[in-house]
Design an enzyme around this catalytic site. Structure first.
Site, PDB file in Angstrom:
ATOM      1  N   ASN A 139     -83.309 -40.859 -57.918  1.00 61.69           N
ATOM      2  CA  ASN A 139     -82.326 -39.509 -57.648  1.00 61.69           C
ATOM      3  C   ASN A 139     -80.995 -39.848 -57.026  1.00 61.69           C
ATOM      4  OD1 ASN A 139     -83.216 -37.130 -59.350  1.00 61.69           O
ATOM      5  ND2 ASN A 139     -84.891 -37.004 -57.460  1.00 61.69           N
ATOM      6  N   TYR A 197     -83.203 -25.719 -61.866  1.00 61.41           N
ATOM      7  CA  TYR A 197     -82.050 -26.259 -60.704  1.00 61.41           C
ATOM      8  C   TYR A 197     -80.643 -25.499 -60.703  1.00 61.41           C
ATOM      9  CZ  TYR A 197     -84.707 -30.155 -58.973  1.00 61.41           C
ATOM     10  OH  TYR A 197     -85.692 -30.772 -58.177  1.00 61.41           O
TER      11      TYR A 197
HETATM   12  C1  G6P Z   1     -88.333 -32.437 -59.036  1.00 61.57           C
HETATM   13  C2  G6P Z   1     -87.162 -33.150 -59.585  1.00 61.57           C
HETATM   14  C3  G6P Z   1     -87.301 -34.847 -59.069  1.00 61.57           C
HETATM   15  C4  G6P Z   1     -87.497 -34.693 -57.480  1.00 61.57           C
HETATM   16  C5  G6P Z   1     -88.531 -33.753 -57.099  1.00 61.57           C
HETATM   17  C6  G6P Z   1     -88.752 -33.826 -55.637  1.00 61.57           C
HETATM   18  O1  G6P Z   1     -89.383 -32.870 -59.865  1.00 61.57           O
HETATM   19  O2  G6P Z   1     -86.878 -33.219 -60.891  1.00 61.57           O
HETATM   20  O3  G6P Z   1     -85.839 -35.079 -59.456  1.00 61.57           O
HETATM   21  O4  G6P Z   1     -87.386 -35.870 -57.136  1.00 61.57           O
HETATM   22  O5  G6P Z   1     -88.637 -32.699 -57.828  1.00 61.57           O
HETATM   23  O6  G6P Z   1     -90.134 -33.531 -55.454  1.00 61.57           O
HETATM   24  P1  G6P Z   1     -90.553 -33.400 -54.025  1.00 61.57           P
HETATM   25  O7  G6P Z   1     -91.836 -33.036 -53.826  1.00 61.57           O
HETATM   26  O8  G6P Z   1     -89.971 -34.930 -53.150  1.00 61.57           O
HETATM   27  O9  G6P Z   1     -89.491 -32.163 -53.201  1.00 61.57           O
END
Ligand code: G6P
Length: 422
Positions: free
Chosen positions: A144, A246
């Site tokens: 990311n 998002y």
């Molecule tokens: C979602 C997004 C990803 C991100 C993730 C974070 O899936 O699409 O881009 O990395 O959430 O998850 P977390 O558990 O690290 O907050």
């Protein structure tokens, strides 16, 4: 076939391995190499992955290494899932955002900018090593902010790359579940940028059922890491599309900020706690099943997305998936060499984005604004120009004002995340 996973010490890795175990035969998988720079993470994750694979009767080798050359040598696919600076840097970004009253989420607002600035030089260096050690390999990028990093890899890293995100897949799975049809029957006409996407049309067995679904849609659940928002029916009258979860950071900025400021912890702090429990589980020599706790992370379906795309790229027949790829005319109002998140046909001949006609006015401005921000960010990361960095922050609709842009930049310079060249 050999796959290298860069950032293999991620607590998410067993999710990915789960997919490799399921499809090892169809992929002709021989070896998965997990690479990381943090042995204290890599060891437990690799140990657990081996136990899980053995338990399930998988036959491919799982190698773990701190040596990038060894990891890359001869790989056909290189999955990148790194987090430069770790969760500590993510927390710093989120806390700065809360302090300054800006969204500091890891992919949007000032948090996305900070993460991109830290990450782009590292992935471009990785791309150079991929060109040397695994020429012709596909890079499957999850790092990311995925769209920005993918654009940097394609335009400046000169490695064939497909950028992925779990969100379009999650939207598809939720739509299929809500309609009571199998996911294969659903096609989403999805358009936008990573974490800035809209579903223009929903097709079930080829039939357009968008109007029926929009009437019932309130905002959707979305991933675990994104606050919930109820848009209300007038939103869908104004904008007859389904926004990516998002987009709440844009359409409901004040509400989401209030919620984040009232929360006792940043998402990074929550994830650090989840990770402590996950690593304790991975270190336990008796564990063999993928932990249920992984579902508390935001990346649902990430393994399926990666495997579907890898299968597509190996197949002579095209397979349609939503990916981040060079626009090449798919969205007429955006530069051809910009990375967009759209449907694309993937096959052993490459990736061909599917056009869906011009963007309507309702989303055109935001999409072009964020794309400009993304391109300025890439330029700032590569040139280390203070001016470009400031321009990027000013172009980010969630930062926008000079006072805030300056404050973010000064803080990034003070903590060493951005080292201006001049
Ligand atoms: C979602 C997004 C990803 C991100 C993730 C974070 O899936 O699409 O881009 O990395 O959430 O998850 P977390 O558990 O690290 O907050």
């Amino acid at each position: 076939m050999k796959v290298a996973v860069i950032g293999g010490g991620s607590s998410y890795t067993p999710e990915l391995l789960d997919g490799f175990i399921e499809r090892e035969r169809s992929l002709g998988l021989r070896e998965v190499v997990l690479h990381d720079i943090a042995p204290e993470r890599l060891g437990p994750v690799a140990g657990f992955c081996r136990r899980m694979a053995r338990h399930r009767g998988a036959e491919f080798r799982i190698v773990d290494t701190l040596d990038l050359d060894e990891a890359l040598a001869g790989a056909a696919f290189v999955v990148t899932q790194i987090r430069v600076g770790g969760q500590e840097a993510r927390h710093r970004d989120e806390a700065r955002g809360l302090r300054l009253g800006i969204v500091g989420q890891e992919t949007t607002g000032e948090g996305g900018f900070a993460k991109a600035i830290r990450t782009i030089p590292v992935v471009l260096d990785l791309a150079r090593q991929v060109r040397e050690r695994a020429p012709g390999a596909w890079v499957i990028n999850f790092t990311n902010p995925s769209g920005i990093v993918t654009e940097a890899l394609l335009r400046f890293g000169r490695v064939p790359t497909v950028g992925l995100c779990n969100v379009p897949a999650e939207m598809k799975m939720e739509t299929a579940a809500a309609l009571g049809v199998p996911p294969e029957a659903v096609e989403l006409d999805y358009v936008g940028l990573n974490h800035l996407g809209w579903v223009r049309r929903i097709l079930v067995h080829g039939e357009d059922i968008t109007d029926r679904v929009l009437g019932a849609f309130r905002g959707g659940r979305g991933p675990k890491n994104v606050p919930e928002v109820d848009y209300g029916p007038d939103f869908f009258e104004a904008l007859p599309m389904i926004p990516s979860p998002y987009l709440r950071y844009y359409y409901a900025t004040d509400e989401v900020l209030r919620e984040l400021q009232a929360a006792p912890k940043t998402r990074a702090q929550v994830v650090m706690e989840i990770e402590e429990a996950l690593f304790a589980y991975y270190r336990d020599p008796a564990t063999v099943e993928k932990p249920a706790l992984l579902s508390e992370r935001g990346g649902a379906w990430y393994s399926r997305v990666a495997l579907d795309v890898i299968e597509g790229l190996l197949s002579p027949r095209p397979r349609r998936e939503v990916v981040n790829t060079l626009n090449r005319g798919a969205v007429p109002q955006v530069p051809d060499d910009a990375v967009v998140e759209v449907r694309a046909d993937l096959s052993s001949h490459g990736v061909v984005p599917v056009g869906g006609g011009p963007l309507p006015e309702e989303i055109l401005g935001l999409m072009r604004q964020v794309k400009a921000y993304e391109r300025l960010t890439i330029e700032a990361a590569i040139t280390r120009s203070r001016g470009k960095a400031l321009a990027a922050l000013l172009a980010n609709p969630l930062v926008r004002t000079l006072d805030k842009a300056r404050a973010v930049l000064e803080d990034l310079i003070a903590c060493g995340d951005f080292v201006p060249a001049e």
